[in-house]
Write an enzyme that holds these catalytic residues in place. Structure first.
Site, PDB file in Angstrom:
ATOM      1  N   ASP A 260      -0.692  14.054  -4.365  1.00 54.68           N
ATOM      2  CA  ASP A 260      -0.623  12.785  -5.087  1.00 54.68           C
ATOM      3  C   ASP A 260      -1.654  12.730  -6.219  1.00 54.68           C
ATOM      4  O   ASP A 260      -2.793  13.158  -6.045  1.00 54.68           O
ATOM      5  CB  ASP A 260      -0.929  11.675  -4.060  1.00 54.68           C
ATOM      6  CG  ASP A 260      -0.831  10.275  -4.636  1.00 54.68           C
ATOM      7  OD1 ASP A 260       0.289   9.860  -4.956  1.00 54.68           O
ATOM      8  OD2 ASP A 260      -1.875   9.605  -4.755  1.00 54.68           O
TER       9      ASP A 260
ATOM     10  N   GLU B 229       2.177  15.978  -8.188  1.00 59.90           N
ATOM     11  CA  GLU B 229       2.596  14.724  -8.802  1.00 59.90           C
ATOM     12  C   GLU B 229       1.646  14.455  -9.958  1.00 59.90           C
ATOM     13  O   GLU B 229       0.519  13.998  -9.772  1.00 59.90           O
ATOM     14  CB  GLU B 229       2.527  13.557  -7.810  1.00 59.90           C
ATOM     15  CG  GLU B 229       3.207  12.326  -8.374  1.00 59.90           C
ATOM     16  CD  GLU B 229       2.364  11.065  -8.418  1.00 59.90           C
ATOM     17  OE1 GLU B 229       2.893  10.031  -8.861  1.00 59.90           O
ATOM     18  OE2 GLU B 229       1.183  11.073  -8.048  1.00 59.90           O
TER      19      GLU B 229
HETATM   20  C1  NOJ Z   1       1.536   7.873  -6.691  1.00 62.11           C
HETATM   21  C2  NOJ Z   1       2.370   7.369  -5.570  1.00 62.11           C
HETATM   22  O1  NOJ Z   1       3.696   7.804  -5.746  1.00 62.11           O
HETATM   23  C3  NOJ Z   1       2.276   5.852  -5.568  1.00 62.11           C
HETATM   24  O2  NOJ Z   1       3.168   5.286  -4.655  1.00 62.11           O
HETATM   25  C4  NOJ Z   1       0.854   5.464  -5.292  1.00 62.11           C
HETATM   26  O3  NOJ Z   1       0.718   4.060  -5.401  1.00 62.11           O
HETATM   27  C5  NOJ Z   1      -0.119   6.137  -6.259  1.00 62.11           C
HETATM   28  N1  NOJ Z   1       0.156   7.535  -6.470  1.00 62.11           N
HETATM   29  C6  NOJ Z   1      -1.537   6.028  -5.765  1.00 62.11           C
HETATM   30  O4  NOJ Z   1      -1.718   6.837  -4.634  1.00 62.11           O
END
Ligand code: NOJ
Length: 534
Positions: A200, A242
């Site tokens: 993430d 991500e």
């Molecule tokens: C990306 C995630 O997909 C999202 O749902 C989240 O709020 C943020 N990162 C923070 O972790």
């Protein structure tokens, strides 16, 4: 080569809370998800990404981790987690989990210790300031709720840094102790047998004055260490980034094939919707032209929707306004820099549009991932807070709580509007209709599995005079598939120099198709074609 399994796999994004409740408390859990694994398998997907399953106060639905080595009690126990992974593996399904490295919850014991005692070793686990003025060039991501990336903490008497909600303090990667903590967390979960991580928010690990605090060189040094650990100690597991960035900024996340194996391709996603609405392939063709070649063994991950708002960060301000006007006409449909709607509502529940966009998605270069519920065209509830409107219970049948739970009340209500309500949109009904979204999803995935060129082939876009017609080859030395789409709702001339006799992989029983430059394609025509053997 089997270490590169992720090149051939379709992924499924699973939100545990929404999938199946096995104990009647109104929340989905690992026990329930095990019961539904055969369904997941029946789609033809081969790897499941589960959203954060950690103990958490749920201020950001689990992306605020309070214990990196535990399981949220709503979802079960660590043994339940392991049983889920084992049951998935038995069925030939892989499992990857979310790795939230950038930040934790303010309820995490590290932060609690850090704020109470400046001399605690945990204080340096976080990023502090006495003024809250540093790193002023850094954008705010949760624009609708956060006014600053600094929040004053009374107990500490200092400001702490956070890129997301103020309940999610960023971890301090300048402190080597954080690296060690993360390595141990990574080992802990890989020891349970999981097949990798969706990492993430990786662009934000470090902060440096005078920069926008994204994609810094130090970040890549750390991420390469993570990859080295995995390659040396757990070969064959996958790391997915991500990073919501432009393609040229994503390239370094692949390193020289020694960082992430996969990066989500964020910029292409809104352009698929743009091209469809404009009946003009230009946005797709342009972003593909701007997408650099990536190292051997690396892959893009493509998606149409996920658990967040449909992000419009990777478009120009003008394009964003246009997307909002077209796809989010009501203010409530907008959130931060995006749109809080699901796939089927975005496409006006139009079956031809749905087929075209899904076929396009599954024939682009990259590893596709499907968001739970989109395979049956589930709807959303824009009135739920934050991004929860796209995270409602899975609609299994027309019975009590859509077959999701026996509880009187579920974590959020099942969708029950006149179009997307569980009475009309559910798995059981679609199982009986071979032309349903569900069966179309299965067919697309199966066809892709049988056509190696769609998975691994290079892409050759064929120029056509008609902007509404998108045509490209996916090419391997011994196999090629021609993907052909009419992005317009109206019949359109092919307008290219293509000709020949083809079989349609999507309609194997039907007569062959003869392409010629002046032929007319029906509105939203969607074909995956193989040259007929003469
Ligand atoms: C990306 C995630 O997909 C999202 O749902 C989240 O709020 C943020 N990162 C923070 O972790």
């Amino acid at each position: 080569m089997s270490d590169q399994w992720y090149l051939d796999t379709v992924f499924y994004e699973l939100y545990l809370r929404a999938f199946q409740d096995s104990n009647g408390d109104g929340h989905g859990d690992f026990g329930g998800a095990i019961e539904r694994l055969d369904y997941i398998k029946s789609l033809g997907v081969e790897c499941i990404w589960i959203l954060p399953h950690y103990p958490s106060p749920l201020k950001d639905d689990g992306y605020d981790v309070a214990d990196y080595m535990g399981v949220h009690p709503d979802y079960g126990t660590l043994d339940d987690f392991k049983a889920f992974v084992a049951a998935a593996h038995q069925r030939g399904l892989r499992v990857i989990i979310d790795l939230v490295m950038n930040h934790c919850s303010d309820q995490h014991p590290w932060f609690q210790a850090a704020r109470q005692d400046r001399n605690s070793p945990y204080h340096d686990y976080f990023v502090w300031s006495d003024t809250g003025q540093e790193y002023a060039d850094t954008r705010i991501i949760f624009l609708d709720t956060e006014k600053s990336n600094w929040t004053y903490d009374e107990a500490a008497g200092r400001y702490f840094w956070h890129r997301f909600y103020s309940s999610q303090p960023d971890l301090n990667y300048d402190n080597p102790a954080i690296h060690e903590e993360m390595f141990n967390i990574i080992r802990f979960w890989l020891d349970t047998g999981v097949d990798g991580f969706r990492a993430d928010a990786v662009p934000y690990l470090y902060e440096r004055e005078g920069t926008n605090c994204e994609n810094l060189p130090e970040t890549h040094v750390f991420l390469k260490k993570v990859r080295r650990l995995i390659d040396e100690e757990y070969p064959g597991r996958v790391l997915i980034a991500e990073a919501n960035q432009w393609p040229e900024d994503l390239l370094p996340y692949f390193g020289n094939g020694d960082e992430f194996q996969i990066c989500f391709h964020f910029p292409i996603m809104p352009r698929l919707y743009m091209a469809l609405k404009q009946a003009d392939k230009t946005p797709i063709v342009d972003i593909l032209a701007r997408t650099p070649a990536i190292p051997e063994g690396c892959q893009w991950m493509t998606f149409l929707r996920n658990h967040d708002e449909l992000t419009l960060e990777m478009v120009t301000p003008e394009e964003r306004q246009w997307m909002w006007q077209q796809y989010a006409p009501k203010p409530r449909m907008r959130l931060n820099l995006g749109i809080r709607r699901r796939l089927a509502p975005l496409l006006d529940n139009h079956p031809d549009r749905w087929l075209l966009l899904n076929a396009l998605h599954l024939s682009l270069p990259g590893t596709p991932i499907i968001y739970y519920g989109d395979e049956i065209g589930m709807g959303d509830d824009i009135w739920l807070p934050d991004r929860h409107g796209c995270r409602t219970p899975m609609q299994w049948n027309a019975e009590h709580q859509a077959g999701f739970s026996t509880a009187e009340e579920t974590y959020f209500p099942v969708i029950s509007d006149p179009v997307f309500g569980y009475q009309f949109v559910n798995v059981a009904l679609q199982e009986m209709n071979e032309d349903s979204y569900l069966w179309r999803t299965r067919k697309l995935i199966k066809t892709r599995q049988h056509a190696a060129a769609l998975r691994r082939g290079t892409m050759e876009i064929i120029p056509t005079r008609n902007p509404a017609i998108l045509v490209y080859w996916r090419v391997l030395p011994d196999e090629r598939v021609l993907c052909l789409y009419n992005l317009s709702m109206h019949p359109q001339p092919l307008g290219g120099s293509l000709s020949g006799i083809f079989h349609d992989l999507l309609h194997p029983g039907k007569r062959s198709i003869t392409l010629s430059p002046d032929m007319e394609l029906p509105g939203y025509a969607t074909h995956w074609l193989e040259m007929a053997q003469l």
